[in-house]
Motif scaffolding. Sequence first.
Motif, PDB file in Angstrom:
ATOM      1  N   GLY A 132       0.763  -1.033   0.269  1.00 19.09           N
ATOM      2  CA  GLY A 132       0.118   0.015  -0.024  1.00 19.09           C
ATOM      3  C   GLY A 132       1.302   1.176   0.240  1.00 19.09           C
ATOM      4  O   GLY A 132       0.483   2.105   0.157  1.00 19.09           O
ATOM      5  N   LEU A 133       2.027   1.086  -0.227  1.00 15.73           N
ATOM      6  CA  LEU A 133       3.033   2.366  -0.431  1.00 15.73           C
ATOM      7  C   LEU A 133       2.568   3.348  -2.158  1.00 15.73           C
ATOM      8  O   LEU A 133       1.457   2.201  -2.241  1.00 15.73           O
ATOM      9  N   LYS A 134       2.787   4.260  -1.879  1.00 21.25           N
ATOM     10  CA  LYS A 134       2.389   5.698  -2.788  1.00 21.25           C
ATOM     11  C   LYS A 134       3.903   6.433  -3.625  1.00 21.25           C
ATOM     12  O   LYS A 134       3.679   6.423  -4.417  1.00 21.25           O
ATOM     13  N   LYS A 135       4.899   6.394  -2.773  1.00 23.38           N
ATOM     14  CA  LYS A 135       5.514   7.065  -2.925  1.00 23.38           C
ATOM     15  C   LYS A 135       7.383   6.964  -2.808  1.00 23.38           C
ATOM     16  O   LYS A 135       7.168   6.201  -1.351  1.00 23.38           O
ATOM     17  N   LEU A 136       8.153   6.468  -3.589  1.00 19.57           N
ATOM     18  CA  LEU A 136       9.299   5.119  -3.119  1.00 19.57           C
ATOM     19  C   LEU A 136      10.284   6.256  -3.954  1.00 19.57           C
ATOM     20  O   LEU A 136       9.931   7.012  -4.603  1.00 19.57           O
ATOM     21  N   ALA A 137      11.009   6.290  -3.821  1.00 18.34           N
ATOM     22  CA  ALA A 137      12.624   7.159  -4.056  1.00 18.34           C
ATOM     23  C   ALA A 137      14.312   6.281  -3.763  1.00 18.34           C
ATOM     24  O   ALA A 137      13.746   4.884  -3.490  1.00 18.34           O
ATOM     25  N   ALA A 138      14.778   6.632  -4.340  1.00 26.96           N
ATOM     26  CA  ALA A 138      15.811   5.664  -4.779  1.00 26.96           C
ATOM     27  C   ALA A 138      17.091   6.474  -5.236  1.00 26.96           C
ATOM     28  O   ALA A 138      17.017   7.463  -6.188  1.00 26.96           O
ATOM     29  N   PRO A 139      18.201   6.238  -4.947  1.00 24.32           N
ATOM     30  CA  PRO A 139      19.696   7.206  -6.079  1.00 24.32           C
ATOM     31  C   PRO A 139      20.144   6.349  -6.915  1.00 24.32           C
ATOM     32  O   PRO A 139      19.345   4.943  -6.604  1.00 24.32           O
ATOM     33  N   THR A 140      20.947   6.744  -7.774  1.00 29.40           N
ATOM     34  CA  THR A 140      20.627   5.455  -9.069  1.00 29.40           C
ATOM     35  C   THR A 140      22.135   5.782  -9.527  1.00 29.40           C
ATOM     36  O   THR A 140      22.493   7.645  -9.961  1.00 29.40           O
ATOM     37  N   ALA A 141      22.992   5.147  -9.786  1.00 31.43           N
ATOM     38  CA  ALA A 141      24.107   5.425 -10.885  1.00 31.43           C
ATOM     39  C   ALA A 141      23.127   5.887 -12.462  1.00 31.43           C
ATOM     40  O   ALA A 141      24.268   6.125 -13.363  1.00 31.43           O
ATOM     41  N   GLY A 142      22.305   5.589 -12.990  1.00 33.65           N
ATOM     42  CA  GLY A 142      21.085   5.836 -13.713  1.00 33.65           C
ATOM     43  C   GLY A 142      20.945   4.667 -13.803  1.00 33.65           C
ATOM     44  O   GLY A 142      19.269   4.964 -14.500  1.00 33.65           O
ATOM     45  N   ASN A 143      20.442   3.049 -13.929  1.00 32.59           N
ATOM     46  CA  ASN A 143      19.893   2.585 -14.747  1.00 32.59           C
ATOM     47  C   ASN A 143      18.771   2.227 -14.219  1.00 32.59           C
ATOM     48  O   ASN A 143      17.555   2.434 -14.506  1.00 32.59           O
ATOM     49  N   ALA A 144      19.071   2.203 -12.763  1.00 33.45           N
ATOM     50  CA  ALA A 144      18.222   1.514 -11.924  1.00 33.45           C
ATOM     51  C   ALA A 144      16.696   2.996 -11.247  1.00 33.45           C
ATOM     52  O   ALA A 144      15.976   2.929 -11.285  1.00 33.45           O
ATOM     53  N   GLY A 145      17.180   4.774 -11.871  1.00 31.83           N
ATOM     54  CA  GLY A 145      16.445   5.134 -11.724  1.00 31.83           C
ATOM     55  C   GLY A 145      15.588   5.047 -12.734  1.00 31.83           C
ATOM     56  O   GLY A 145      14.334   5.371 -13.016  1.00 31.83           O
ATOM     57  N   GLY A 146      16.252   4.658 -14.333  1.00 31.18           N
ATOM     58  CA  GLY A 146      15.293   4.756 -15.773  1.00 31.18           C
ATOM     59  C   GLY A 146      13.921   3.456 -15.529  1.00 31.18           C
ATOM     60  O   GLY A 146      12.635   3.705 -15.687  1.00 31.18           O
ATOM     61  N   ALA A 147      14.381   2.345 -14.419  1.00 33.00           N
ATOM     62  CA  ALA A 147      13.496   0.957 -14.089  1.00 33.00           C
ATOM     63  C   ALA A 147      12.856   1.267 -12.658  1.00 33.00           C
ATOM     64  O   ALA A 147      11.888   1.029 -12.682  1.00 33.00           O
ATOM     65  N   LEU A 148      12.763   2.477 -11.795  1.00 31.64           N
ATOM     66  CA  LEU A 148      12.408   2.468 -10.886  1.00 31.64           C
ATOM     67  C   LEU A 148      11.042   3.469 -11.509  1.00 31.64           C
ATOM     68  O   LEU A 148      10.061   2.840 -10.659  1.00 31.64           O
ATOM     69  N   ALA A 149      11.551   4.695 -12.464  1.00 34.97           N
ATOM     70  CA  ALA A 149      10.206   5.586 -13.121  1.00 34.97           C
ATOM     71  C   ALA A 149       9.285   4.492 -13.344  1.00 34.97           C
ATOM     72  O   ALA A 149       8.510   5.013 -13.908  1.00 34.97           O
ATOM     73  N   ALA A 150       9.462   3.478 -14.879  1.00 38.62           N
ATOM     74  CA  ALA A 150       8.759   2.847 -15.695  1.00 38.62           C
ATOM     75  C   ALA A 150       7.852   2.146 -14.714  1.00 38.62           C
ATOM     76  O   ALA A 150       6.738   2.341 -14.974  1.00 38.62           O
ATOM     77  N   TYR A 151       8.421   1.328 -13.903  1.00 42.64           N
ATOM     78  CA  TYR A 151       7.779   0.637 -12.304  1.00 42.64           C
ATOM     79  C   TYR A 151       6.407   1.338 -11.744  1.00 42.64           C
ATOM     80  O   TYR A 151       5.280   0.781 -11.534  1.00 42.64           O
ATOM     81  N   ALA A 152       6.877   1.665 -11.852  1.00 45.00           N
ATOM     82  CA  ALA A 152       6.688   3.331 -10.766  1.00 45.00           C
ATOM     83  C   ALA A 152       5.550   3.643 -11.590  1.00 45.00           C
ATOM     84  O   ALA A 152       3.999   3.541 -10.521  1.00 45.00           O
ATOM     85  N   ALA A 153       5.804   3.824 -12.997  1.00 44.29           N
ATOM     86  CA  ALA A 153       4.613   4.251 -13.783  1.00 44.29           C
ATOM     87  C   ALA A 153       3.031   3.604 -14.072  1.00 44.29           C
ATOM     88  O   ALA A 153       2.497   3.935 -13.992  1.00 44.29           O
ATOM     89  N   ALA A 154       3.773   1.763 -13.960  1.00 42.25           N
ATOM     90  CA  ALA A 154       2.869   1.251 -14.494  1.00 42.25           C
ATOM     91  C   ALA A 154       2.072   1.167 -13.133  1.00 42.25           C
ATOM     92  O   ALA A 154       0.602   0.311 -13.160  1.00 42.25           O
ATOM     93  N   ALA A 155       2.270   1.292 -11.976  1.00 43.18           N
ATOM     94  CA  ALA A 155       1.863   0.624 -10.651  1.00 43.18           C
ATOM     95  C   ALA A 155       1.231   1.987  -9.882  1.00 43.18           C
ATOM     96  O   ALA A 155       0.021   2.726  -9.348  1.00 43.18           O
ATOM     97  N   GLY A 156       0.994   3.341 -11.155  1.00 38.06           N
ATOM     98  CA  GLY A 156       0.440   4.547 -10.759  1.00 38.06           C
ATOM     99  C   GLY A 156       1.177   4.621  -9.226  1.00 38.06           C
ATOM    100  O   GLY A 156      -0.286   5.136  -8.378  1.00 38.06           O
ATOM    101  N   MET A 157       2.183   5.539  -8.927  1.00 42.00           N
ATOM    102  CA  MET A 157       3.070   5.170  -7.624  1.00 42.00           C
ATOM    103  C   MET A 157       3.968   6.908  -8.583  1.00 42.00           C
ATOM    104  O   MET A 157       4.461   6.811  -9.370  1.00 42.00           O
TER     105      MET A 157
END
Length: 387
Positions: free
Chosen positions: A122-147
Amino acid sequence: MPQVAFLECSRCCLHHDATTPQTVCTACAGSLYVRYDLSAATGTAVRDRIGTTEQDHRWSGMGRYRDVLPAVDPVTLGEGWTPMLPSRRNGNVWLKEEGANPTGTFKARGLALAVTMARHYGLKKLAAPTAGNAGGALAAYAAAAGMEAHIFMPKDTPMANQVECRAYGAHLTLVDGLISDCGRMVAERSPKEGWFDVSTLKEPYRVEGKKTMGYELVEQLGWEYPDAVFYPTGGGVGMIGMWKAFLEMEELGWVSGRRPKMIAVQAAGCAPVVRAFQQGQAASQMWQDAHTAASGLRVPKPYGDYIILDIVRQSGGTAVALSDDTIFASLKDWASHEGLLLSPEGAAATAAYDHLIRTGFLSPDETVVLFNTGTGNKYTDVIGARV
């Protein structure tokens, strides 16, 4: 699909409740492992059923290993089951092409599971540091999940990483510093902003996504271990996940024999794990003035360094650091002779293989798997400046 039984600290073995979101061990700040009741998946009959069901035919990704993953509704973009490509020059060398994943890198696996579980909790807001690629992946999956996704990355990260974060609608902060500086900012702001931190090894489920690489490479080799696995090691979650997979498969009776030598590969300009390995240390020290064009390897002190070093030593493997010149020479070699445009991190693995053949650590008749952790197409600005 198995229920998660509990979470276990990788350092002190303390058990934690898996019914609520967890970060790291409350006693020692060690990374947490997910533990299941796997009794229903024991035996080769279960193993041999993998890939044969109607669901597997529709989607042959990470879901084919649902017998060893959390029993929750997944957030998926079709990640996993990437090609295992034989080298055209050495039949004993296999390249695991993680660039075929969504967002073009292996990071899709870990973030798919992390976001899946975050939504489950039930979390709504996610955050992460990234060297690059993890940021893109987090952005994509968060978008897919509506987060919401709040991403902090060094300002000199490849442009493709910055563009994809913005395109997916993430909140992107560019930092004049390294991933360690980004991590500090996330840690400082998360409590007051209401973010859940999904940093590398600071939540338990990215490892679960990455462990599917271990299941896949063994299945793709006919349920047999290779002699060695070369892994570009920034945060090292993939190596940790694969080692967990090997242990689970042995417990289940899905594979037997000697586990592969695990080779941690870093860049000479940022090699904290290699230095600690060579000096016999149990953990690394912060690498000063970290610099390399292989941005995914620019991690001055991995959070799970103690686990990585233990795995390398247990397996009889080694840790290798290569110069950027050597890395990009291997990148160009594989592009011109194998038809594969590797990421700089993947080219570090191919360069490390050549190095260990020259030094005699490995012989050409040993079967090895080299990980290309992302498509070279995400690094066109970086590669273009080198080749």
